[in-house]
Every structure is written in C-alpha cells, then in structure tokens.
Design a protein around this motif. Structure first.
Motif, mmCIF file in Angstrom:
data_model
loop_
_atom_site.group_PDB
_atom_site.id
_atom_site.type_symbol
_atom_site.label_atom_id
_atom_site.label_comp_id
_atom_site.label_asym_id
_atom_site.label_seq_id
_atom_site.Cartn_x
_atom_site.Cartn_y
_atom_site.Cartn_z
ATOM 1 N N ALA A 1 3.148 46.291 25.111
ATOM 2 C CA ALA A 1 3.893 45.572 26.151
ATOM 3 C C ALA A 1 3.302 44.188 26.347
ATOM 4 C CB ALA A 1 3.860 46.357 27.464
ATOM 5 N N ALA B 1 5.103 40.567 25.677
ATOM 6 C CA ALA B 1 5.483 39.683 26.764
ATOM 7 C C ALA B 1 4.601 38.458 26.870
ATOM 8 C CB ALA B 1 5.443 40.455 28.089
ATOM 9 N N PHE B 2 3.327 38.606 26.453
ATOM 10 C CA PHE B 2 2.416 37.487 26.657
ATOM 11 C C PHE B 2 2.268 36.684 25.385
ATOM 12 C CE2 PHE B 2 0.158 40.363 29.909
ATOM 13 C CZ PHE B 2 1.151 40.088 30.824
ATOM 14 N N LEU C 1 4.862 33.725 29.453
ATOM 15 C CA LEU C 1 5.739 34.889 29.348
ATOM 16 C C LEU C 1 6.820 34.576 28.327
ATOM 17 C CD1 LEU C 1 6.041 35.828 33.090
ATOM 18 C CD2 LEU C 1 5.018 37.206 31.296
ATOM 19 N N ARG C 2 7.014 35.503 27.429
ATOM 20 C CA ARG C 2 7.981 35.295 26.349
ATOM 21 C C ARG C 2 9.011 36.410 26.413
ATOM 22 N NH1 ARG C 2 5.416 35.661 20.559
ATOM 23 N NH2 ARG C 2 4.631 37.537 21.512
ATOM 24 N N ASP C 3 10.265 36.050 26.400
ATOM 25 C CA ASP C 3 11.276 37.106 26.496
ATOM 26 C C ASP C 3 11.584 37.677 25.119
ATOM 27 O OD1 ASP C 3 13.113 35.558 25.202
ATOM 28 O OD2 ASP C 3 14.436 35.281 26.917
ATOM 29 N N SER C 4 12.516 38.643 25.096
ATOM 30 C CA SER C 4 12.751 39.392 23.864
ATOM 31 C C SER C 4 13.254 38.503 22.738
ATOM 32 C CB SER C 4 13.757 40.506 24.119
ATOM 33 O OG SER C 4 14.957 39.949 24.601
ATOM 34 N N ARG C 5 13.760 37.331 23.074
ATOM 35 C CA ARG C 5 14.265 36.468 22.015
ATOM 36 C C ARG C 5 13.291 35.344 21.716
ATOM 37 N NH1 ARG C 5 20.140 35.023 23.680
ATOM 38 N NH2 ARG C 5 20.255 34.357 21.515
ATOM 39 N N LYS D 1 9.409 31.869 29.229
ATOM 40 C CA LYS D 1 10.008 31.979 30.560
ATOM 41 C C LYS D 1 9.052 31.534 31.654
ATOM 42 C CE LYS D 1 13.652 33.786 30.795
ATOM 43 N NZ LYS D 1 14.973 33.184 30.627
ATOM 44 N N ASP E 1 16.071 38.066 37.286
ATOM 45 C CA ASP E 1 15.703 37.016 36.349
ATOM 46 C C ASP E 1 14.726 36.114 37.094
ATOM 47 O OD1 ASP E 1 15.953 34.383 34.876
ATOM 48 O OD2 ASP E 1 17.195 35.713 33.647
ATOM 49 N N TYR E 2 13.838 35.447 36.351
ATOM 50 C CA TYR E 2 12.857 34.605 37.041
ATOM 51 C C TYR E 2 13.503 33.454 37.800
ATOM 52 C CZ TYR E 2 9.201 37.219 34.812
ATOM 53 O OH TYR E 2 8.370 38.222 34.440
ATOM 54 N N THR F 1 7.021 43.612 32.766
ATOM 55 C CA THR F 1 7.308 42.540 31.804
ATOM 56 C C THR F 1 8.332 42.974 30.770
ATOM 57 O OG1 THR F 1 5.397 43.267 30.541
ATOM 58 C CG2 THR F 1 5.079 41.421 32.031
ATOM 59 N N LEU G 1 11.658 40.636 30.833
ATOM 60 C CA LEU G 1 11.836 39.703 29.726
ATOM 61 C C LEU G 1 12.848 40.229 28.719
ATOM 62 C CD1 LEU G 1 8.075 38.822 29.468
ATOM 63 C CD2 LEU G 1 9.865 37.297 30.243
ATOM 64 N N LYS G 2 13.645 41.208 29.160
ATOM 65 C CA LYS G 2 14.808 41.705 28.394
ATOM 66 C C LYS G 2 14.433 42.349 27.063
ATOM 67 C CE LYS G 2 17.118 39.145 31.427
ATOM 68 N NZ LYS G 2 17.149 39.702 32.765
#
Lengths: 623, 484
Positions: free
Chosen positions: A42, A46-47, A213-217, A221, B36-37, B365, B369-370
């Motif tokens: 996780a 995310a990081f 923070l990095r999203d799934s794509r 963020k 969402d943030y 997270t 973060l989807k």
C-alpha cells in the motif's frame, strides 16, 4: 405449524451463516493482522518518495582556495503522457542526437525491466547533464516540445585544472554498489576516484526525501501529511586539504611532457602538499556527459594518464633507499659515520661486479651518501647479513627487514587516496623460493642495498622516508585532508610512527644529504639562502633508460617540506628530478621562483620526454 | 394515537437499530471512498456522498411509509406484482441502453433504476404466496417444479439483460426452499457438482504422470466413487455392497498399475470404468435384489459422470472469456495482474494494509488514490477494511450476522407461512450478497458485481433492501398485533 419436522433446518441454515462469517473473519485476520506485505504494498502504491539531492561537500586547499564546487547541470525530463505532438526531427537536432538515439531512449524509459519506477505521468530522465550551450538552445524551443521539461541537478566543477588524480571524480553509481549499499539508487552520483572516493561518506551529505501521494494512474495528488514525514537533505561536509594548489600546479607544469610523479609532504604534520602524477588530465573534462567518452580515451592512452602514480605506481627506489640502509646499518652497529669501504668503480667479488660511477675512494658514510656510492652499501649490507653476531643470514635479514619496514616500506601507508599500493620488501621465504631454502648468500641479495632488485616502493613511500629523515626519527601517515567540517580528522593522521633508529644516526644521514647538495650528486639542488638536504637516485629500469629520482627536504633545521620526485626513464637523478624538486622547494618556501632560476623552470617545463617512451609501458601496478 | 403506540410496541427495534447503524456507517464509508483531496465540504449534490445522503433520506421516507401501509396488501398483491415485474424485466431488455455491456438500467433523466433489484423483492413475495397456499408440499412434484419455475423465470430474463451477477442471486432462493422442505439430497447433489467443478476446471489439463492422462478427471471419478460408497453405506448397515465396490475398484487399479509396466496407462479411464461398473452393479442390485434406493445412487453416479464431462465443455465454451478469467483468478490458475487480478490484488492490499484498527477515517491511501476500482459501490468493503481495520471489517460482518439472526427469529416466530417464506427469502438474498461481495473483496469468491446491502453507494440497491426489510417488519407487526 405445518412444517414442524422442518423446524430443525433453521439450525443448518444458521450454522451455514455462522460458518461463512467465521471464514470471512479468519480471512480478515490473515490479511490484516498476520500479513505484513500488504502494508508495504500500500505504501509502495501510494507514496512516491521524491529524492532531494544535497549539495556535495566543497573542497579547499591548505590556504583556503576553493578547488572543487558544484555547478548546476540540467537533465531533460520527459513525461510520456504529455508528449502529444512532437516534431522529432527538430527535437533531435536541438539536442544533437540522432532519431535512432531518440527512439532507443524512449523505449528504454518505457521498459519497466530497466526503469523500475516508470510511470507515464511522472517525469523520467531523457538526457542527463546537458551542457550549458545545449541547455540554452533547448530552453528557447522548449515550448514546442510538450511533455519535455528540465530538472536541475548539480555536477562538480573545478576552479583549477589541476590535481585531477588526487581530487578524483564522481560518476553514476554502479549496479553492484547499489546492490551492496541501499543508500544508493539508480542514477545517483558517487565518488569514483581520488578524494571523491575516499571521502565519499563525508562529501555526499544525506539525501532528503519528499513523500508525495500518487494515485493509481501515477498522478501526483500532493504531499503526504503536508510534509510532516519529509526529510530535509543535509549538505555534504567541506574538506580542507593540506594541498597547496599553486605548488601542485607548478609541479604539474614542471612534469609536463614527462612520465613520473612528485610528492611533497609537510614532515611535521604528514600533510601532502603536492601530489603530482604525470601525465595528467583536465579534471573539468571528467564531469557530465562527456565523462565516459573521456574516460575511454584516457584509459586507452599508452602513458596511462588515469594511473595515480603517487600511490599506485611501483618503482625501484634506487639510491634513495641507501639512506634507509645507512640508518639500519648504523642502528645495528655494522657501520658508523666513520666506517670506510673501498670502491673501485663498482663492487667486485669474484665474477660478481656491480658498477659505480667514479668518485674518491674509500669513502666514509657521509661521503657515500653524498656521492651515492654503490660499493659502500653493498659492502655494508653484506657486513650485516654475514655478521657472526647473528645465528645465520636468515636472522640477520629478518632484523634488516623489520627495521626497514618501520619506515613504512613493504605495506600500505594508509594514505587517504584510493588504490594505494604497498610496494615490496622481500622476505627470506621469497629468496628461499628462488634459490632454495638456505641456499642463498648475501651476495645474491646485495642489490637491495642500493634500492634495486626485489625492493619496490611507491613515490609516497619514498617521500615518507624523506619526511622521516627530515623529522629525524618519526613520520606521520601522509594524508590529503587537513580537516573535515565539524569533524576531526582520523587519529591515524595525527599519530607519530617512531622508527627503530636513534636520532644520532639520522644526523649522520642528514649531514650526508646536505653534502650531496653542497658538493655531491645533487649539486643542482642548491637554492641560494636555503639549506637543502637531498639524495639522488638513478633507478634502473632495464632495458629502458634509468628513472631519474630525487628525495630531499628543506630547510635543514625545522624542515617545512619533504619532497620526492621521479621522472621515468629519463636518466640520472641529477638530470631532471633534482632541478624539478629544487624549484618546488623554492616555490613552497618563498612563494616565488627567483628570476635567476626562471630559465631553469622554463627549460624543465618545456622538456618533453613522453615521445621517447614508445608505446610499451612497464609501470606495474600489481602487488 | 392508538396506532402509533402499537407501532412502537410491536416493531422489532433490534432490526431498526441495526438498519440505521448500517446505513449511517455505510454513508461515512461512501463519503470516505468517493472523497477526493479537492473535496471541501461534506454536503453537496455534486458529490457521491451528497447524493447518497439523499438516497438515504428517501429510503427512510420509504421505510416510514411501508410501516404505515396495511401489511395485508403484500400477500394480496404478490402475484400481480410478480407478473408485472416479469413484464418490466422483459421490456427492459429491449428499451434499456447499453451500460457497460448490460441492458438492465432504465434511465429517467438524471435518475436511473435497475428493475432487477425489485425483481428479488417481487420473487420473494411471490414465493411466499405460492408456498403458503393450502396443501403445498415440496414433496409434491408439481409444487416443487412450480416453486423452482417462479425462481428461474426472472433469473432467465435478467441473464438476457446480461446482468449475470444479479441473476445468480436468484439461486439464493434454494436456501429458503431447503427450509421449506426441499430434500437435503438436492443441496448435497449441488454441493457435489460444485466440488466436481472445482476439481475439473483447474486440474483437467494437468497430467496424472509425465504427460499422460488427466488428473482432474481421475480425481473427479474417484470423488464420485467415494460419494457412491458413502451413500451405499448410509443405506445399508453391513457394508458388503460398499466392500464389493471398493474391492472392484482396487482390482481395476491394480490391473492398471500392472499394465503401466508396459504401456502408458490412462488412469482416468480405469477410474471411469470403476464408476460405470459400480453403477451397473447397483442397478443389478435394484433389479434383482429389489433394493429401491440404489437406483438413485446409480443415477447419481451416471449423472455425475455426465456433469464431469460437461463442466469442461461448459467452462471452455459457454462461459465468456472474462467470466473464465474471474474464476481462474480465484482458483489461482491465472494471475491477470492488469485486469480482474489487479482489482482483487489492490483490494487485498487495501484491506491488508488496514491492520487491527485501520488507518483512520479519510486516511486510506489505497481507496483515496483510486487504486481500488468501484470503491464506493461493489468494493466499499475495502474502504471499511482499510480505514477501520479488522475491528471495523469484522464488526460489519457481525452486524450482518446479528441482522440475519433477528430476521430468522422473526421467521421462526411466524404463524403464517407467507411471512416465514418471505423472511427466509430475504435472509437468503442478503446472505448471498454478503457472501459474494465480501468474498470477492477478500479474494475468495470470483469477481461478481453485486452490491453489499446497505453499504454500497446507489439508490436502487439501498431502496430495494430497505423495502425488503421494512415489508418484513410490517408483516411481523401485523402478526404481533393480531396475536397479542
């Protein structure tokens, strides 16, 4: 109730529900409590840990002149998802690359096997360390290349184009290092040679980290917990060297066109004042993108400019070694200042003959040092090895050897430069192997008395012998660094190594070395107004010409500088090594060269010997 | 005021409380999952959490209305409702737009509605009506076929809408039928079929040894033999018949082993011969020793062999590739890290990273973060697991456990069959939803897109479960009032 007999089925159904819930709870326990890897996954998801590189430590010379600093360099970054319409030809021309390069590099970036952290949404390094010209050209047109951006980093720059070997260089960290040390990540810089390597831990500082923070794509963020867990980078520590950059530059100028090295030491502290290895190269060429091409070219050069001859090259010490022998022989009561040995243009025993140049005979020890008499030291050493007070030659030899080694010969000194060589002082076992056990006589080994044969030393070790003589009985491990910011230098660079020899025996040698300058083999070393002591050497390197060697110190009382110079395959010690050393001494003590000697300086600096060497090279670097 | 006092005294407050806890906790998780943030406010119709709040308000209005309406109409209207529903399902196939490959949503401007949700309710009511008729017995073939037909009709129509997930829910009614007298044998046979499926799908292509034979089929036939022997010993106490079958099988395998010295023996063929031999032997006993039960065991054996062969065909040719993949992922036959495997893996990471007490509300997270797909609908349980940890996730399961217990208690306390059948129907439906939804998120059942009752985002599902639950409460109140 119609279906009374079916009442009990409620237990079956209830049991089934309970079973399902229990299985799920067990699964939850397994996933959430007993498996740690999901937490790491996780975080890995995310990081995005963005590294912030600290500025590398600066390097100053002994007078506070800045030698090495950082200058911005520019990496071209590409964010794949944003590359929409690109005029590839225009882009390639601007960067000066071919279209094939472009395609290859883009594929390399996208290959997750090579580029583990690839994401089409984050900037990836397309080209690193852009030169200022290319950078300026690209910046003008950058708006035309969507998806491409510039990331600033720092690379090394050098205020003086000197001391390339000692200062060293940095380069991208190797895969094996990354595997061994988890501080380093792909693309980090690490000290590869010289002080950059030996003081890597002090110079590099500590990398900082920004947790994003990095999203799934792969989109960023924002910062995690508003940066509460970020770490600031810590700048690398400043090094203050014992090196005198002007002396160094003079040495490099004097050694121009020659192979060899100069080492100058402040005998009272062990600080290295100059460490010249020639031929040398321009350190500013060993940074950035041209480093690998430059390295390849230098590596292929038959004169081995990359070799740091001050600590890596193995030389026969030649006649400079006679001083060491003079000390050992006196200490063991074999000879004293007044002992005389005859010399008839050499040392002759039966069919054995070791030549010497013509000089008065017989000489006492002072004269033997001043005139560098071969026969004297052959006779002296044999007198020790065959002396009745020892049980046998093995015992005598072992005493000689252990005394010699107290000068720092035969093992690494522990200089703060990488890849130091230990040289060699032969053992009785080595002679047993060659001649058979107990079957060798003093005559078999006599060439070590004049620093030839099995005795091998580095320029640093010979300079250290000189510093030891200058100190009349002790030496401090030679070292480059005077002090490290907020941190004392290691104890080993303060410790006095005392030798097995009493001070009064040193006085004899010092007097002999003074006589060498005043009227002996090193007359060219005289500097008006400075009492110089020195010893020439003419080290044989058959079949080529002899190495020209000199070691000396000045002033005689309270010496400030001990110097050693070797000019490979150039002839007598007096020809090159003596004048070069004397110019170095003069400059260090007076900060200038007197006008009368300016002509000598120019002559030395303009003499090119390198083309005489041919392509064969016999500098051995193995142990 | 008389009426209101009665309501307060007769309503099952346990269920009302559980319901309220679930929808409120559910809303917080929808907020957390869709957060969402950039979101600054709790409210607002533009956010999913805001919309869900409105769906919840509507659901409460619906619940209140149901409690006020006379419970009698449900039994009276059950059939009408059911057939109207079937008609609607049929119409939907043709008029619904294609949404993600299924034709199951009716769209009215901003509001869309899935008739399949209401079909469950309609079927539950119709089942109650059908089973509560005088003289109904599952032992009666006409009744049994009628009951099963009522379940299968809407199921088929929903399959035609390409909404396989919702269609599968109708199989949950068999649990209710079991309570109402469906012979246990059926469940046992169903369980055997599931086992055969689980043996054959992953193992049929694996060899027994080297490259010879089919491990899946061999194990399947051995499993059938074991079940047959189990049945035989259950019918006959002395065990001679069982020993005959066992002996015959042993002899066959001994021959196979012997032949294997010279030939590559297809062991699954010997296992098949053993099954058929056992079936013929049992038929013989049925015909000549008049042991009646053995005909059924023999038929089971033959039928199972047929099923074994058709499972392979069914899996490879009838199931669509994405369905095959989902099953393969659960059975560990495929990794599929980009597709279904990705979803399940990310949801396991989300839940797994929660630990004992979770990362805290809005701190997950994985979901923020989807990384987890459909995180506020089908994968809402991930958010619970990540942000509230084991305590929250297990707590939700306990809430469902308690709810099911209360509903079953109501069911068993009913004097009239209609309400009991209805109650068991909704327990079965909800249990199925929980089983598949939570199982999917935990990676132990295939990915089938059905919502978690009361938690998943969406009006259709929330309203339909609310209506189901409150109709039961109303029916229960009616009875309590009557028999007070």
């Amino acid at each position: 109730m119609i279906n009374d007999e079916l009442q009990n089925r409620k237990y079956v159904i209830g049991g089934l529900i309970a079973l399902i819930i229990l299985i799920f709870i067990a699964r939850l326990l397994f996933l959430q409590v007993f498996t740690e890897s999901y937490k790491e996954s996780a975080e890995g998801n995310a990081f995005l840990k963005r590294t912030i590189f600290p500025p590398r430590g600066l390097i100053y010379d002994r007078f506070g002149k800045l030698l090495v600093y950082n200058r911005p360099s520019y990496d071209v970054m590409v964010t794949m998802k944003e590359v929409t319409s690109l005029d590839t030809m225009d882009f390639c021309n601007t960067l000066g690359i071919t279209k094939e390069d472009f395609v290859d590099r883009m594929n390399e970036i996208k290959d997750k096997k090579i580029n583990h952290n690839y994401s089409p949404f984050t900037p990836q390094v397309f080209v690193n360390q852009l030169l200022a010209d290319d950078y300026a050209r690209l910046m003008e047109k950058l708006y035309r290349f969507p998806g491409f951006s510039i990331q600033q980093r720092t690379i090394r720059d050098y205020a003086y184009k000197a001391a390339a070997h000692a200062l060293g260089s940095i380069g991208e960290v190797s895969r094996t290092t990354i595997e061994k040390d988890d501080y380093y990540k792909m693309g980090d810089y690490i000290g590869i040679t010289g002080l950059e390597k030996s003081y890597e831990n002090e110079l590099r500082g500590e990398k900082g980290v920004q947790i994003m923070l990095r999203d799934s794509r792969g989109r960023i963020k924002g910062r995690y917990a508003n940066g509460a867990y970020d770490e600031e980078p810590v700048a690398g520590k400043t090094l203050r060297l014992g090196l005198d950059i002007e002396l160094q530059m003079l040495g490099e100028r004097l050694m121009n066109g020659k192979r060899g090295s100069i080492v100058a030491i402040d005998p009272s502290t062990g600080e290295i004042l100059a460490a010249v290895s020639s031929p040398t190269y321009d350190p500013t060429l060993m940074v950035g993108r041209q480093r690998s091409a430059m390295f390849k070219e230098l590596n292929a050069n038959p004169n081995k400019p990359l070799l740091d001859r001050t600590v890596m090259a193995r030389y026969p010490p030649g006649s400079t070694f006679k001083v060491a022998n003079a000390l050992v022989l006196q200490q063991n009561n074999i000879i004293n200042g007044g002992t005389r040995y005859p010399c008839h243009r050499g040392y002759t025993v039966g069919h054995f003959h070791l030549a010497c140049h013509s000089h008065a005979s017989p000489l006492d020890l002072y004269g033997a040092i001043a005139n560098s008499c071969n026969a004297y030291f052959c006779a002296g050493l044999r007198a020790m090895l065959d002396n009745d007070k020892y049980k046998n030659i093995t015992e005598a030899f072992n005493i000689w050897r252990s005394d010699i080694m107290t000068f720092g010969f035969g093992k690494k000194l522990g200089v703060d430069l990488p890849h130091e060589n230990g040289g060699n002082v032969p053992t009785t076992k080595a002679y047993d192997r060659v001649h058979g056990k107990g079957r060798w006589r003093s005559l078999n080994v006599v060439s070590i008395s004049i620093g030839q044969g099995e005795v091998v030393a580095t320029a640093m070790q010979i300079a250290n012998l000189c510093a030891n003589v200058a100190n009349r009985g002790y030496w401090i491990t030679p070292h480059m660094v005077k002090y490290i910011e907020n941190q004392p230098i290691p104890e080993k660079y303060k410790e006095k190594h005392t030798t097995a020899i009493e001070k009064r025996y040193y006085d004899v040698c010092v007097r002999g070395m003074e006589m060498a300058i005043l009227g002996g083999t090193a007359k060219g070393g005289q500097i008006p107004g400075i009492e110089v002591c020195g010893k020439t050497g003419t080290a044989q390197d058959p079949p080529r010409k002899d190495h020209s060697v000199f070691m000396g110190f000045a002033p005689k009382v309270h010496p400030k500088i001990a110097i050693m110079c070797i000019v490979e395959n150039s002839g007598f010690g007096a020809t090159y090594a003596v004048p070069i050393s004397s110019l170095m001494i003069e400059f260090y003590l007076r900060r200038k060269i007197s006008p009368q000697r300016q002509e000598l300086l120019d002559r030395m600096a303009s003499t090119v010997l390198i083309h005489n060497y041919g392509t064969q090279n016999k500098i051995s670097t193995d142990n | 005021m008389e009426r209101r006092i009665r309501l307060a005294q007769t309503i099952d407050w346990w269920i009302v409380a559980l319901y309220l806890i679930m929808i409120i906790f559910g809303w917080f998780n929808v907020y957390g999952a869709s957060y969402d943030y950039t979101q600054t406010t709790f409210w607002g119709f533009e956010y999913r959490s805001g919309k869900q709040l409105i769906w919840i308000a509507c659901a409460l209005v619906i619940a209140g209305s149901i409690l006020l309406i006379d419970g009698k109409i449900y039994e009276q209207m059950a059939n009408l409702f059911y057939w109207a529903m079937l008609l609607l399902l049929l119409v939907t196939i043709f008029i619904a737009p294609n949404i993600k490959g299924s034709h199951s949503w009716l769209v009215f401007g901003p509001v869309s509605f899935q008739p399949a949700e209401l079909a469950k309710l309609a079927t539950a009511l119709a089942m109650g009506k059908f089973i509560s008729k005088t003289g109904f017995s599952m032992g009666n073939r006409r009744d049994a076929i009628g009951a099963i037909g009522l379940i299968m009709l809407p199921c088929m129509l929903i399959i035609l809408q390409s909404e396989t997930g919702s269609a599968l829910v109708f199989f949950a009614f068999f649990l209710m039928l079991y309570r109402e007298g469906l012979p246990g044998v059926f469940l046992m046979v169903a369980a055997c079929m599931v086992v055969l499926f689980l043996i054959i799908v992953p193992l049929s292509d694996l060899p027994v040894y080297h490259n010879v034979g089919s491990l899946g089929f061999m194990l399947a036939f051995i499993f059938i033999l074991l079940v047959v022997m189990g049945c035989v010993i259950a019918y006959e106490s002395d065990g001679t018949t069982m020993l005959h079958i066992l002996g015959g099988t042993a002899v066959l395998f001994a021959i196979a082993g012997l032949l294997n010295i010279w030939f590559d023996v297809q062991y699954q063929i010997f296992a098949l011969i053993a099954v058929i031999g056992a079936a013929i032997y049992l038929l013989f006993l049925f015909l000549y020793r008049s042991k009646r039960s053995y005909i059924w065991v023999a038929l089971f054996a033959i039928g199972s062999v047929g099923v074994s062969f058709s499972v392979d065909y069914f899996f490879d040719h009838i199931l669509e590739p994405h369905q095959q993949t989902r099953i393969k992922v659960v059975l560990g036959m495929e990794k599929d890290p980009k597709g279904v495997g990705y979803n399940v893996n990310q949801s396991k990471i989300a839940i797994g990273s929660g630990g004992w007490v979770g990362k805290g509300f809005l701190n997950g997270t994985q979901t923020k973060l989807k990384y987890v797909p459909e995180q506020d609908t089908d994968f809402i349980y991930c958010t619970i697991g990540e942000e509230h940890g084991f305590v929250g996730a297990a707590g939700v399961l306990c809430l469902f456990g308690l709810l099911f217990y209360r509903i079953m208690r109501i069911a068993e306390n009913q004097r009239d069959t209609f309400t009991r059948v209805y109650a068991y129907s909704i327990v079965s439906i909800m249990l199925f939803h929980v089983l598949i939804n939570v199982g999917m998120v935990l990676g132990i059942t295939p990915v089938i897109g059905i919502p978690l009752p009361f938690f998943s985002y969406g009006g259709s599902s929330l309203w339909s479960f609310t209506v189901m639950l409150f109709i039961l409460l109303r029916l229960d109140m009616t009875q309590k009032a009557r028999f007070r």
